[in-house]
Design a protein around this motif. Structure first.
Motif, mmCIF file in Angstrom:
data_model
loop_
_atom_site.group_PDB
_atom_site.id
_atom_site.type_symbol
_atom_site.label_atom_id
_atom_site.label_comp_id
_atom_site.label_asym_id
_atom_site.label_seq_id
_atom_site.Cartn_x
_atom_site.Cartn_y
_atom_site.Cartn_z
ATOM 1 N N ILE A 1 -3.077 1.291 -9.106
ATOM 2 C CA ILE A 1 -3.993 1.575 -9.996
ATOM 3 C C ILE A 1 -5.001 0.617 -9.670
ATOM 4 C CG2 ILE A 1 -4.507 1.374 -12.444
ATOM 5 C CD1 ILE A 1 -1.642 2.397 -13.087
ATOM 6 N N ALA A 2 -4.755 -0.728 -9.595
ATOM 7 C CA ALA A 2 -5.781 -1.670 -9.096
ATOM 8 C C ALA A 2 -6.632 -1.256 -7.919
ATOM 9 C CB ALA A 2 -5.364 -2.996 -9.189
ATOM 10 N N ARG A 3 -6.017 -0.894 -6.915
ATOM 11 C CA ARG A 3 -6.754 -0.512 -5.709
ATOM 12 C C ARG A 3 -7.490 0.855 -6.048
ATOM 13 N NH1 ARG A 3 -1.800 -0.741 -3.428
ATOM 14 N NH2 ARG A 3 -1.393 1.574 -3.700
ATOM 15 N N ASP A 4 -6.988 1.732 -6.589
ATOM 16 C CA ASP A 4 -7.726 3.107 -6.852
ATOM 17 C C ASP A 4 -8.916 2.552 -7.725
ATOM 18 O OD1 ASP A 4 -5.828 4.323 -5.312
ATOM 19 O OD2 ASP A 4 -4.848 5.239 -7.311
ATOM 20 N N SER A 5 -8.774 1.718 -8.747
ATOM 21 C CA SER A 5 -9.904 1.347 -9.486
ATOM 22 C C SER A 5 -11.110 0.630 -8.772
ATOM 23 C CB SER A 5 -9.512 0.475 -10.909
ATOM 24 O OG SER A 5 -8.651 1.137 -11.387
ATOM 25 N N THR A 6 -10.699 -0.128 -7.787
ATOM 26 C CA THR A 6 -11.541 -0.802 -6.754
ATOM 27 C C THR A 6 -12.367 0.132 -6.074
ATOM 28 O OG1 THR A 6 -10.038 -2.534 -6.580
ATOM 29 C CG2 THR A 6 -11.627 -2.431 -4.768
ATOM 30 N N SER A 7 -11.773 1.226 -5.761
ATOM 31 C CA SER A 7 -12.518 2.436 -4.909
ATOM 32 C C SER A 7 -13.493 3.176 -5.658
ATOM 33 C CB SER A 7 -11.453 3.499 -4.190
ATOM 34 O OG SER A 7 -10.355 2.797 -3.542
ATOM 35 N N VAL A 8 -12.932 3.554 -6.985
ATOM 36 C CA VAL A 8 -13.948 3.998 -8.070
ATOM 37 C C VAL A 8 -15.125 3.224 -8.201
ATOM 38 C CG1 VAL A 8 -13.993 4.739 -10.267
ATOM 39 C CG2 VAL A 8 -12.100 5.424 -8.916
ATOM 40 N N PHE A 9 -14.929 2.004 -8.524
ATOM 41 C CA PHE A 9 -16.034 0.876 -8.908
ATOM 42 C C PHE A 9 -16.952 0.936 -7.648
ATOM 43 C CE2 PHE A 9 -17.522 -3.485 -9.214
ATOM 44 C CZ PHE A 9 -18.286 -3.210 -10.265
ATOM 45 N N LEU A 10 -16.416 0.953 -6.515
ATOM 46 C CA LEU A 10 -17.186 0.467 -5.398
ATOM 47 C C LEU A 10 -17.897 1.926 -4.492
ATOM 48 C CD1 LEU A 10 -15.355 -2.481 -3.580
ATOM 49 C CD2 LEU A 10 -17.240 -2.539 -5.164
ATOM 50 N N ARG A 11 -17.340 3.115 -4.943
ATOM 51 C CA ARG A 11 -17.717 4.229 -4.291
ATOM 52 C C ARG A 11 -19.294 4.309 -4.473
ATOM 53 N NH1 ARG A 11 -14.673 8.443 -6.965
ATOM 54 N NH2 ARG A 11 -13.128 7.838 -5.469
ATOM 55 N N GLY A 12 -19.939 4.859 -3.452
ATOM 56 C CA GLY A 12 -21.530 4.872 -3.561
ATOM 57 C C GLY A 12 -22.354 3.716 -3.418
ATOM 58 N N VAL A 13 -21.638 2.434 -3.632
ATOM 59 C CA VAL A 13 -22.310 1.187 -3.886
ATOM 60 C C VAL A 13 -22.071 0.577 -2.729
ATOM 61 C CG1 VAL A 13 -22.740 -0.860 -5.330
ATOM 62 C CG2 VAL A 13 -21.994 1.270 -6.523
ATOM 63 N N ILE A 14 -21.016 0.282 -1.949
ATOM 64 C CA ILE A 14 -20.745 -0.344 -0.921
ATOM 65 C C ILE A 14 -20.179 0.639 0.176
ATOM 66 C CG2 ILE A 14 -19.262 -2.390 0.023
ATOM 67 C CD1 ILE A 14 -19.322 -3.755 -2.512
ATOM 68 N N ALA A 15 -20.584 0.289 1.392
ATOM 69 C CA ALA A 15 -19.958 1.259 2.387
ATOM 70 C C ALA A 15 -19.182 0.360 3.474
ATOM 71 C CB ALA A 15 -20.815 2.019 3.072
ATOM 72 N N GLY A 16 -18.269 1.001 4.043
ATOM 73 C CA GLY A 16 -17.534 0.435 5.303
ATOM 74 C C GLY A 16 -16.409 -0.518 5.032
ATOM 75 N N GLU A 17 -16.000 -1.356 5.766
ATOM 76 C CA GLU A 17 -14.818 -2.139 5.762
ATOM 77 C C GLU A 17 -14.581 -3.090 4.596
ATOM 78 O OE1 GLU A 17 -12.274 -1.760 7.964
ATOM 79 O OE2 GLU A 17 -13.493 -0.116 8.691
ATOM 80 N N VAL A 18 -15.722 -3.398 3.781
ATOM 81 C CA VAL A 18 -15.444 -4.107 2.692
ATOM 82 C C VAL A 18 -14.629 -3.335 1.698
ATOM 83 C CG1 VAL A 18 -16.814 -5.383 0.541
ATOM 84 C CG2 VAL A 18 -17.717 -5.391 3.214
ATOM 85 N N VAL A 19 -15.021 -2.017 1.497
ATOM 86 C CA VAL A 19 -14.128 -1.543 0.285
ATOM 87 C C VAL A 19 -12.670 -1.344 0.488
ATOM 88 C CG1 VAL A 19 -13.587 0.797 -0.674
ATOM 89 C CG2 VAL A 19 -16.008 0.157 -0.079
ATOM 90 N N TYR A 20 -12.170 -1.442 1.943
ATOM 91 C CA TYR A 20 -10.825 -1.305 2.459
ATOM 92 C C TYR A 20 -10.448 -2.549 2.190
ATOM 93 C CZ TYR A 20 -12.186 3.145 4.345
ATOM 94 O OH TYR A 20 -12.567 4.481 4.589
ATOM 95 N N ASP A 21 -11.042 -3.805 2.693
ATOM 96 C CA ASP A 21 -10.562 -5.203 2.424
ATOM 97 C C ASP A 21 -10.643 -5.298 0.757
ATOM 98 O OD1 ASP A 21 -10.664 -5.276 5.028
ATOM 99 O OD2 ASP A 21 -12.598 -6.497 5.427
ATOM 100 N N ALA A 22 -11.532 -5.191 0.057
ATOM 101 C CA ALA A 22 -11.584 -5.482 -1.291
ATOM 102 C C ALA A 22 -9.960 -4.696 -1.986
ATOM 103 C CB ALA A 22 -12.604 -5.011 -2.101
ATOM 104 N N ARG A 23 -10.035 -3.563 -1.572
ATOM 105 C CA ARG A 23 -8.620 -2.759 -1.933
ATOM 106 C C ARG A 23 -7.164 -3.656 -1.537
ATOM 107 N NH1 ARG A 23 -7.786 2.670 -2.922
ATOM 108 N NH2 ARG A 23 -6.338 2.702 -1.243
#
Length: 188
Positions: free
Chosen positions: A49-71
């Motif tokens: 749930i935390a991982r998916d929330s990270t994706s939802v929060f960052l969607r459209g704001v940050i692109a690239g590897e940072v989203v995967y690393d943050a998840r």
């Protein structure tokens, strides 16, 4: 969006409503965005749930590897709470669940993620490399440390990792991701 992605999205939204309270709002004074998420270690899917929330929060704001690393970092830090945190005596509730608070602070140049728990025991942040190059090979599993791998992974993907004690007990483990200006265009 195909049907399976739509169903998955709807499932995540329902779980967020059921298991977590979250609030996202821009911070007008800093050009940043904030998200606070509360989970419970006993829910069974806290890390996902935390991982998916990270994706939802960052969607459209940050692109690239940072989203995967943050998840990955969020998943590891929440997993550490689920597997290792023991609440302070004054915070523990008989039959109660262990609370996990995840905080996201997104600014044009940085993403800060904090994972708070009710255990004041300092995390053992690994120092340096855990394995020497000579040991890598067939015996890798035998020489891996028994604990600290989640923090080691987080240190590898984040620009910085540290922890702070919480005023009423417990601690927050923080990590920072440098964005190279990637979030600035989308945050206005």
């Amino acid at each position: 969006m195909d049907a399976s992605r739509t169903r998955r999205h709807e499932h995540v939204v329902k779980e967020l409503d059921a298991y977590a309270h979250w609030f996202a709002a821009p911070d007008p004074s800093s050009g940043g965005h904030f998200l606070a998420l509360t989970l419970f270690a006993e829910c069974g899917d806290a890390a996902r749930i935390a991982r998916d929330s990270t994706s939802v929060f960052l969607r459209g704001v940050i692109a690239g590897e940072v989203v995967y690393d943050a998840r990955l970092a969020v998943s590891e830090l929440v997993g550490n709470v689920v597997n290792h945190a023991v609440p302070e005596r004054h915070l523990a509730r008989a039959g109660g669940c262990r609370r996990i608070d995840v905080t996201f602070k997104l600014y044009p140049k940085w993403l800060f993620i904090g994972v708070a728990d009710e255990d004041s025991t300092p995390p053992l942040l690994p120092m340096g490399d855990a394995l020497s190059p000579e040991l890598v090979g067939e015996l890798t599993e035998a020489v891996l440390p028994d604990s600290g791998r989640g923090l080691m992974i987080t240190q590898r993907v984040a620009a910085a990792v540290w922890w702070t004690p919480n005023g009423g007990g417990g601690k927050t483990v923080w990590c920072r991701f440098d964005l190279d200006g990637g979030a600035g265009d989308c945050m206005s």
